[in-house]
Design an enzyme around this catalytic site. Structure first.
Site, mmCIF file in Angstrom:
data_model
loop_
_atom_site.group_PDB
_atom_site.id
_atom_site.type_symbol
_atom_site.label_atom_id
_atom_site.label_comp_id
_atom_site.label_asym_id
_atom_site.label_seq_id
_atom_site.Cartn_x
_atom_site.Cartn_y
_atom_site.Cartn_z
ATOM 1 N N ASP A 20 39.982 -26.235 -46.279
ATOM 2 C CA ASP A 20 39.317 -25.306 -45.345
ATOM 3 C C ASP A 20 37.842 -24.803 -45.926
ATOM 4 O OD1 ASP A 20 40.405 -23.103 -42.661
ATOM 5 O OD2 ASP A 20 38.335 -23.007 -43.645
ATOM 6 N N GLU A 133 38.331 -28.077 -41.361
ATOM 7 C CA GLU A 133 39.740 -28.012 -41.784
ATOM 8 C C GLU A 133 40.309 -29.479 -41.807
ATOM 9 O OE1 GLU A 133 41.341 -25.217 -39.457
ATOM 10 O OE2 GLU A 133 43.434 -25.203 -40.403
HETATM 11 N N1 DCP Z 1 34.953 -20.316 -35.143
HETATM 12 C C1 DCP Z 1 34.505 -20.096 -34.000
HETATM 13 N N2 DCP Z 1 35.231 -18.892 -33.320
HETATM 14 C C2 DCP Z 1 36.384 -18.426 -33.907
HETATM 15 C C3 DCP Z 1 36.624 -18.883 -35.184
HETATM 16 C C4 DCP Z 1 36.159 -19.853 -35.860
HETATM 17 O O1 DCP Z 1 33.438 -20.252 -33.501
HETATM 18 N N3 DCP Z 1 36.894 -17.318 -33.154
HETATM 19 C C5 DCP Z 1 34.008 -21.246 -35.858
HETATM 20 C C6 DCP Z 1 33.016 -20.955 -36.491
HETATM 21 C C7 DCP Z 1 33.701 -20.969 -38.227
HETATM 22 C C8 DCP Z 1 34.465 -22.502 -38.002
HETATM 23 O O2 DCP Z 1 34.722 -22.383 -36.522
HETATM 24 O O3 DCP Z 1 32.748 -21.295 -39.151
HETATM 25 C C9 DCP Z 1 35.525 -22.655 -38.795
HETATM 26 O O4 DCP Z 1 36.500 -21.569 -38.599
HETATM 27 P P1 DCP Z 1 37.273 -21.004 -39.640
HETATM 28 O O5 DCP Z 1 38.483 -20.063 -39.046
HETATM 29 O O6 DCP Z 1 37.783 -21.865 -40.926
HETATM 30 O O7 DCP Z 1 36.328 -19.703 -40.396
HETATM 31 P P2 DCP Z 1 35.270 -19.937 -41.372
HETATM 32 O O8 DCP Z 1 35.162 -21.276 -42.110
HETATM 33 O O9 DCP Z 1 33.951 -19.495 -40.884
HETATM 34 O O10 DCP Z 1 35.589 -18.788 -42.452
HETATM 35 P P3 DCP Z 1 36.767 -19.028 -43.248
HETATM 36 O O11 DCP Z 1 36.171 -18.857 -44.722
HETATM 37 O O12 DCP Z 1 37.655 -17.820 -43.126
HETATM 38 O O13 DCP Z 1 37.537 -20.477 -43.340
HETATM 39 MG MG MG Z 2 37.028 -22.051 -42.504
#
Ligand code: DCP
Ligand code: MG
Length: 401
Positions: A20, A133
């Site tokens: 991820d 992911e």
């Molecule tokens: N995303 C979104 N809205 C959400 C959750 C996620 O648009 N409610 C998008 C933005 C993130 C991407 O999907 O960058 C990937 O989701 P992740 O849950 O993996 O979140 P991140 O990669 O941003 O953070 P982490 O470091 O916790 O994985």
């Molecule tokens: Mg992520």
């Protein structure tokens, strides 16, 4: 007997890696705008300065330290951040203070494609779950003794070739790998070896168990289930009456039980089952016996999915990782357990009596019956990930075979 588990066939020994990317959209923004590195960055959609429109998609870890989280109103998120520029004094809008970037999906997709390419180079079977992911089946690629080194190399390759950081969890099941990748974010690498899953999970809050969403967690807390270990020890019948099939499933996950194999997304191209011997063996009887049981398992799985198969294959793995496969195509598609057993045994004959650590049976060239329901994955959900952990949406049970 655990559903889906055959007598004498242990749970499929898998090595699963869940990857991820860290604060993915923000990481992409930093890639093309290095000035954002080390800064609190908020990425969202629909925000106009001076309004409360728009929600946060993601935020860099620096921004998260100030309490920014996804789904928050962007205006609220930006208020939490220290300003590089005193926006009010300079007459600049908050958006111009340098921390907010609007979502640019096309660009993020291109970065994600580069990451995926690397993931596919590192595993035969990859299940892509979302833009940032995926699950990788490493079973035939590495041994437990080497997984940490493998993980370090995979992370380093993604970082040097794409420029974003990944967190990896490596575990014997998909659900444990998912929890592991989240355990030491960002830039994490957590290995949970077979036999350690339950202990690894035990002290984590119950919502960390894969499939337990906030609503379920709140109700579990009312029942005195605070930690994953409490869930593992809870009575499955009570869980089922409270939470339905989902209750039983998360109970199994909390105990480190998860029979799902990493399978590519969409309609499967094949069904397979494989199983390692306790120790490498040249005992023909034990080998044929295992092939027969695996053939039965595959045939029953195909039958449950109302699927016909035309090609039957076997796999024989000699230590350490010498994989040999043989396959035969039939004149037409069938769903015939006895025939599958017979053909698999015939194909296996070439390897019977050799010292083998693992055998497998596969059917491919599939035809789907009229009853085959499209799985939720066709609509953006997935069975590896749980887009709806509190079960607001109906999910097909077959997804959790
Ligand atoms: N995303 C979104 N809205 C959400 C959750 C996620 O648009 N409610 C998008 C933005 C993130 C991407 O999907 O960058 C990937 O989701 P992740 O849950 O993996 O979140 P991140 O990669 O941003 O953070 P982490 O470091 O916790 O994985
Ligand atoms: Mg992520």
């Amino acid at each position: 007997m655990e559903r889906g588990r055959l007598p004498g066939v242990s749970a499929p020994e898998q090595i699963v890696c869940h990857a991820d990317m860290d604060c993915f959209y923000a990481a992409c923004e930093r890639l093309r705008e290095p000035a954002l590195r080390g800064e609190p960055v908020v990425v969202g959609m629909g925000y106009e300065p001076g309004t409360t429109n728009g929600a946060v998609a993601t935020a860099s870890y620096e921004a998260r330290e100030f309490g920014v989280e996804s789904a928050q109103a962007i205006s609220e998120a930006l208020e939490l951040l220290p300003r590089k520029i005193d926006a009010a004094r300079n007459g600049d809008s908050v958006a111009e203070a340098g921390f907010y970037r609007p979502v640019d999906m096309e660009y993020y997709e291109s970065v994600a494609a580069d990451v995926r390419e690397i993931l596919h180079e590192h595993a035969e079977t990859v299940r892509e779950v979302s833009i940032d992911e995926a699950y990788l089946d490493l079973t035939d690629r590495v041994d437990w003794a080497d997984v940490e080194e493998f993980g370090r190399r995979l992370k380093a390759t993604i970082e040097s070739e794409v420029g974003v950081t990944a967190s990896l969890g490596i575990a014997p099941t998909m659900s444990a790998a998912k929890v592991a990748s989240d355990h030491d974010k960002p830039d994490g690498l957590v290995v949970v070896e077979p036999g350690e899953v339950r202990a690894f999970l035990a002290d984590l809050p119950v919502e960390d168990v894969h499939g337990v969403g906030p609503v379920t967690a709140a109700r579990m807390r009312e029942l005195g289930i605070d930690a994953a270990g409490d869930l593992a020890a809870a009575d499955p019948a009570t869980l089922e009456s409270e939470f339905g099939e989902r209750g039983r499933r998360v109970h199994r996950f909390a105990r480190g039980e998860d029979e799902r194999a990493v399978e590519p997304k969409g309609r499967p191209k094949s069904f397979s089952r494989e199983s390692a011997f306790h120790e490498p063996t040249d005992d023909e009887t034990a080998q044929y016996d295992r092939i027969e049981r695996l053939a039965t398992a595959v045939a029953q799985r195909a039958e449950r999915r109302d699927v016909l198969y035309q090609t039957i294959g076997i796999k024989a793995v000699a230590p350490p990782f010498e994989v040999r496969t043989r396959a035969r195509s039939l004149p037409g598609p069938v769903a015939d357990e006895a025939l599958l057993q017979e053909v698999a045994a015939e194909l296996f004959g070439e390897f019977a009596g050799q010292r083998l650590r693992k055998v497998g049976v596969r059917v491919s060239n599939l035809s789907f019956g009229a009853d085959e329901q499209p799985s939720l994955s066709a609509f953006g959900g997935d069975d590896g990930e749980d887009p709806d952990p509190d079960g607001q949406r109906q999910r097909s049970l077959t997804e959790f075979e």
